[in-house]
Design a protein around this motif. Sequence first.
Motif, short mmCIF file in Angstrom:
data_model
loop_
_atom_site.label_atom_id
_atom_site.label_comp_id
_atom_site.label_asym_id
_atom_site.label_seq_id
_atom_site.Cartn_x
_atom_site.Cartn_y
_atom_site.Cartn_z
N GLN A 32 -19.01 -10.04 12.12
CA GLN A 32 -19.10 -11.37 12.81
C GLN A 32 -19.51 -12.42 11.82
O GLN A 32 -18.85 -13.60 11.71
CB GLN A 32 -19.78 -11.40 13.98
CG GLN A 32 -19.29 -10.64 15.46
CD GLN A 32 -20.09 -10.50 16.18
OE1 GLN A 32 -21.28 -10.77 16.41
NE2 GLN A 32 -19.40 -10.31 17.61
N GLU A 35 -16.81 -12.99 9.21
CA GLU A 35 -15.45 -13.62 9.93
C GLU A 35 -15.91 -15.08 10.16
O GLU A 35 -14.86 -15.85 10.08
CB GLU A 35 -15.22 -12.60 11.34
CG GLU A 35 -14.56 -11.55 10.93
CD GLU A 35 -14.31 -10.76 12.16
OE1 GLU A 35 -14.89 -11.19 13.23
OE2 GLU A 35 -13.41 -9.49 12.10
N GLN A 39 -13.78 -18.09 8.69
CA GLN A 39 -13.02 -18.97 9.83
C GLN A 39 -13.39 -20.38 9.40
O GLN A 39 -12.63 -21.11 9.28
CB GLN A 39 -13.68 -18.64 11.13
CG GLN A 39 -13.11 -19.45 12.17
CD GLN A 39 -13.54 -19.35 13.49
OE1 GLN A 39 -14.44 -18.87 13.66
NE2 GLN A 39 -12.93 -19.84 14.52
N LYS A 118 -12.96 -9.93 3.86
CA LYS A 118 -12.31 -11.07 4.51
C LYS A 118 -11.62 -12.00 3.77
O LYS A 118 -10.62 -12.36 3.99
CB LYS A 118 -13.46 -11.56 5.38
CG LYS A 118 -13.94 -10.72 6.33
CD LYS A 118 -13.29 -10.14 7.47
CE LYS A 118 -13.76 -9.21 8.12
NZ LYS A 118 -12.93 -8.50 9.17
N TRP A 122 -7.33 -12.80 3.63
CA TRP A 122 -6.66 -14.18 3.89
C TRP A 122 -6.16 -14.74 2.77
O TRP A 122 -5.39 -15.95 2.81
CB TRP A 122 -7.85 -15.11 4.51
CG TRP A 122 -8.31 -14.97 5.90
CD1 TRP A 122 -9.38 -14.38 6.32
CD2 TRP A 122 -7.38 -15.62 6.76
NE1 TRP A 122 -9.18 -14.39 7.68
CE2 TRP A 122 -8.04 -14.87 8.20
CE3 TRP A 122 -6.24 -16.35 6.90
CZ2 TRP A 122 -7.42 -15.30 9.35
CZ3 TRP A 122 -5.54 -16.62 8.26
CH2 TRP A 122 -6.24 -16.24 9.44
#
Length: 182
Positions: A32, A35, A39, A118, A122
């Motif tokens: 998390q 992420e 984000q 991550k 992306w």
Amino acid sequence: MNLSKTMLLAVVLTGISFAAHAAEPVSQTAVQQAEHGMQRFMQSCMSTRTSPDLVRRAAEEAGLRLLRPEAAHVFLRGTAGYVWTEENELGNFAVALRDDGICSVFLRKVDAAILDEKVQFWLPPKESGYTTAPVSQNTGSKELKTTAYNIFHSGTPFATWVLSTSTADNANFQGVISMKRY
């Protein structure tokens, strides 16, 4: 116990030790954190294409707090700009926009390997018309890893993402994702 039984026992115990280590589950919080940092990067840096007005608006809409200039210098490294911070259940994060157009997201605590996954996830896919060329940089430290991802659109430089991670527990920040748009 004779030598062959001792060696067999050592091999078995070593195998059990490696199996136990390999089976350690990844912390949900660690996932998390990575992420959330990614984000923040996508919302604050990538989607705004580092436009100062859009970065400022994204930070304000996300509820980030603008740092005073005397506190922001730690993130800006001698360049003028703005820094917004947030502290939540996942940790401490900062978004920095330097006047030279570099937008960065700082993560106080993060698992380096998960954040690396991550970022790679992306990166633009080949079908999008964008290509990426990763360039690892030798930092001279086993604890610090930096990779630059040069991103091209139809062969023309579009942007560079830089991921720097530290596995040192005492690092000020264990992850930084930056973007420079061309």
